[in-house]
Design an enzyme around this catalytic site. Sequence first.
Site, mmCIF file in Angstrom:
data_model
loop_
_atom_site.group_PDB
_atom_site.id
_atom_site.type_symbol
_atom_site.label_atom_id
_atom_site.label_comp_id
_atom_site.label_asym_id
_atom_site.label_seq_id
_atom_site.Cartn_x
_atom_site.Cartn_y
_atom_site.Cartn_z
ATOM 1 N N LYS A 192 0.841 -1.203 0.000
ATOM 2 C CA LYS A 192 0.000 0.000 0.000
ATOM 3 C C LYS A 192 0.877 1.255 0.000
ATOM 4 O O LYS A 192 1.667 1.462 0.919
ATOM 5 C CB LYS A 192 -0.903 0.042 1.240
ATOM 6 C CG LYS A 192 -1.935 1.158 1.124
ATOM 7 C CD LYS A 192 -2.587 1.533 2.421
ATOM 8 C CE LYS A 192 -1.854 2.579 3.180
ATOM 9 N NZ LYS A 192 -1.792 3.916 2.540
ATOM 10 N N SER A 251 5.472 6.592 10.390
ATOM 11 C CA SER A 251 5.679 7.277 11.662
ATOM 12 C C SER A 251 5.782 6.282 12.818
ATOM 13 O O SER A 251 5.234 5.168 12.757
ATOM 14 C CB SER A 251 4.508 8.228 11.913
ATOM 15 O OG SER A 251 3.316 7.488 11.978
ATOM 16 N N GLY A 266 3.664 2.921 13.705
ATOM 17 C CA GLY A 266 4.486 1.727 13.951
ATOM 18 C C GLY A 266 4.094 1.051 15.255
ATOM 19 O O GLY A 266 4.002 -0.182 15.334
ATOM 20 N N GLU A 285 10.391 0.573 10.028
ATOM 21 C CA GLU A 285 11.336 1.664 9.736
ATOM 22 C C GLU A 285 10.603 2.956 10.072
ATOM 23 O O GLU A 285 9.714 3.372 9.332
ATOM 24 C CB GLU A 285 11.725 1.660 8.246
ATOM 25 C CG GLU A 285 12.378 0.383 7.764
ATOM 26 C CD GLU A 285 13.844 0.279 8.148
ATOM 27 O OE1 GLU A 285 14.372 1.224 8.768
ATOM 28 O OE2 GLU A 285 14.448 -0.751 7.847
ATOM 29 N N CYS A 314 13.504 10.702 6.906
ATOM 30 C CA CYS A 314 13.502 10.106 8.251
ATOM 31 C C CYS A 314 14.850 10.281 8.936
ATOM 32 O O CYS A 314 14.920 10.445 10.141
ATOM 33 C CB CYS A 314 13.159 8.633 8.139
ATOM 34 S SG CYS A 314 14.153 7.793 6.908
ATOM 35 N N GLU A 370 10.151 14.976 16.023
ATOM 36 C CA GLU A 370 10.463 14.951 14.595
ATOM 37 C C GLU A 370 9.605 16.011 13.897
ATOM 38 O O GLU A 370 8.383 15.985 13.991
ATOM 39 C CB GLU A 370 10.128 13.562 14.020
ATOM 40 C CG GLU A 370 10.577 13.393 12.595
ATOM 41 C CD GLU A 370 10.211 12.030 12.012
ATOM 42 O OE1 GLU A 370 9.101 11.534 12.294
ATOM 43 O OE2 GLU A 370 11.027 11.482 11.266
HETATM 44 P P1 NAD Z 1 2.396 7.586 8.558
HETATM 45 O O1 NAD Z 1 2.759 6.624 9.638
HETATM 46 O O2 NAD Z 1 1.336 8.557 8.820
HETATM 47 O O3 NAD Z 1 1.951 6.797 7.260
HETATM 48 C C1 NAD Z 1 2.772 5.820 6.670
HETATM 49 C C2 NAD Z 1 1.898 4.838 5.952
HETATM 50 O O4 NAD Z 1 1.114 4.136 6.902
HETATM 51 C C3 NAD Z 1 0.921 5.471 4.962
HETATM 52 O O5 NAD Z 1 0.838 4.641 3.825
HETATM 53 C C4 NAD Z 1 -0.385 5.461 5.737
HETATM 54 O O6 NAD Z 1 -1.530 5.433 4.935
HETATM 55 C C5 NAD Z 1 -0.260 4.166 6.518
HETATM 56 N N1 NAD Z 1 -1.065 4.060 7.733
HETATM 57 C C6 NAD Z 1 -1.635 5.059 8.457
HETATM 58 N N2 NAD Z 1 -2.297 4.531 9.519
HETATM 59 C C7 NAD Z 1 -2.126 3.187 9.455
HETATM 60 C C8 NAD Z 1 -2.562 2.102 10.273
HETATM 61 N N3 NAD Z 1 -3.288 2.294 11.368
HETATM 62 N N4 NAD Z 1 -2.185 0.846 9.923
HETATM 63 C C9 NAD Z 1 -1.422 0.642 8.824
HETATM 64 N N5 NAD Z 1 -1.015 1.618 8.011
HETATM 65 C C10 NAD Z 1 -1.340 2.889 8.323
HETATM 66 O O7 NAD Z 1 3.758 8.269 8.134
HETATM 67 P P2 NAD Z 1 3.966 9.347 7.004
HETATM 68 O O8 NAD Z 1 3.507 10.648 7.562
HETATM 69 O O9 NAD Z 1 3.386 8.876 5.715
HETATM 70 O O10 NAD Z 1 5.540 9.311 6.813
HETATM 71 C C11 NAD Z 1 6.384 10.052 7.560
HETATM 72 C C12 NAD Z 1 7.042 9.186 8.629
HETATM 73 O O11 NAD Z 1 7.729 8.105 8.022
HETATM 74 C C13 NAD Z 1 8.085 9.962 9.387
HETATM 75 O O12 NAD Z 1 7.959 9.709 10.760
HETATM 76 C C14 NAD Z 1 9.395 9.386 8.858
HETATM 77 O O13 NAD Z 1 10.466 9.496 9.735
HETATM 78 C C15 NAD Z 1 9.025 7.968 8.577
HETATM 79 N N6 NAD Z 1 9.944 7.361 7.613
HETATM 80 C C16 NAD Z 1 10.874 6.446 8.077
HETATM 81 C C17 NAD Z 1 11.786 5.870 7.198
HETATM 82 C C18 NAD Z 1 12.803 4.882 7.688
HETATM 83 O O14 NAD Z 1 13.432 4.227 6.866
HETATM 84 N N7 NAD Z 1 13.000 4.745 8.986
HETATM 85 C C19 NAD Z 1 11.747 6.199 5.838
HETATM 86 C C20 NAD Z 1 10.808 7.119 5.403
HETATM 87 C C21 NAD Z 1 9.898 7.692 6.314
#
Ligand code: NAD
Length: 506
Positions: free
Chosen positions: A208, A261, A265, A282, A316, A413
């Site tokens: 997804k 996020s 996670g 991640e 990230c 963050e």
């Molecule tokens: P987010 O957690 O809001 O969303 C990430 C994904 O999860 C999206 O596809 C979203 O639709 C989905 N999602 C949302 N709620 C969910 C749930 N309850 N169950 C399953 N999936 C769900 O994060 P974001 O705002 O899209 O991305 C930014 C975050 O990602 C930042 O915190 C960043 O640090 C992190 N990030 C980490 C890495 C890494 O390698 N560590 C890489 C890129 C981004």
Amino acid sequence: MPPSAAKKSPRVPARSGRPAPELIFGDLWTFDPAPETADPKLKPRYDLFIDGRFVAPKSGRYFDSINPANEQKLAEIALAGREDVDAAYAAAQRAFDTTWSRMPGRERAKYLFRIARLLQDRAREFAVAETLDGGKPIKESRDFDVPMTAAHFFYHAGWADKLEYVAPGRRVAPLGVVGQVIPWNFPLLMLAWKLAPALALGNTVVLKPAETTSITCLKFAEILQEAGLPPGVVNFVSGAGDTGAAVVTHPTPAKIAFTGSTEVGKLILRALAGTEKKLTLELGGKAANIVFDDAPLDQAVEGIVNGIFFNQGHVCCAGSRLLVHEPVADAVLAKLKQRIRVLRVGDPMDKNTDIGAINSQAQLRKIEELVASGEKEGAEMFQPACRLPAKGYYFRPTLFSGVTMSHRIAREEIFGPVLSILTFRTVEEAVEKANNTAFGLSAGVWTDKGSRILKLSTELKAGVVWANTYNKFDPTSPFGGYKESGFGREGGRQGLLEYARLGRAD
Ligand code: NAD
């Protein structure tokens, strides 16, 4: 451009009632626009990709994908519900049982090579689509995201027929069907980090993309079709959090791989507790970039700027905290101010743009809220007076000096182009401050002393420590975090192991 060829721009007005930041040299010059013109070949509507075909969602529901640079609608994206996710997993299971896991690695490798080559053939088209959908500068999608995405497929194609070397002395088998959820900051690259190792090992996938950046993922399905990938090996289900929850809680997958996020996670960790599913997370970061007084300061300033302003700070592992040795703190701050004055903020499609659009209005609000907290809590803010486009989501590069660990901007963050600057006096203090965070994804060390680099790279609690450079990536290097930045690795041999079932060699 020589000054004679440049045009003088008028004084910069304040935006949204805020006082105009200091007007400085960098904004006195405007340049002729240099827009990228390749056709991104967008469709007005993108369906789900299940069992090798584009299919409408069972509910018939779609949502809009917006260009954050001008707030205009780019396309409609299918919203996958539980039934669609069921269909995607059923297709992935069929493909796993009947074709993909049974295929010799050297045959799987050919598909991965073909995918990489086809993406290279359409590199400009994909770079433009990535920039339109996500807001990042075209020079980044063109020079980083798309080539790195292809590099990951090439690298893993190389592994697919050499899997006996992934874990010498052990038998290596795929896990089965895997469910993957990715964020919006590097839509294509995150897709490659997830798909390439999974496919090389013989797993099949339901993935997804993030709701604000689904277009390049669904365009990528065109490449999978062109490559002749057997139906069901990769399935894409677009949607928001509910679709993500349906993907991660489904009974079929043997493993869930999530990037996003820390907040989400943790939800996933709770949802999967007690199941047999393998999990890699991640998550977020709050990296420290540590500059010692013996560092080459101009080089360090370039690294700091790259570390936090690259991709609008939507990274990230962004070096969002600068820890600078007290004797050089004033010099580094002066150099940083001078450098960010000439960063070009604006239309991401312009080839000269350094800082493009913030990915969404929600993200812009989050950045604004945290920056306001920094001002309120007493840190000193500096922003150059660059002009921002009237439409779209933009934020000026921002420096905060006089930051202490009690400030929210030092702990949370921000995920935007905002740098919090703290100082230190001793190596021990630098390490303590760097590790004083809930996260542990990455760090940077700038010093002339090799012994200090070695000491810090073992004492810093971060998955990646860059020395005298920052934000360097390679498919052969494992990437991942400590503490609330998650667990598991992506890239390299370690990343492959996350998709492997290890048995005794016969
Ligand atoms: P987010 O957690 O809001 O969303 C990430 C994904 O999860 C999206 O596809 C979203 O639709 C989905 N999602 C949302 N709620 C969910 C749930 N309850 N169950 C399953 N999936 C769900 O994060 P974001 O705002 O899209 O991305 C930014 C975050 O990602 C930042 O915190 C960043 O640090 C992190 N990030 C980490 C890495 C890494 O390698 N560590 C890489 C890129 C981004």
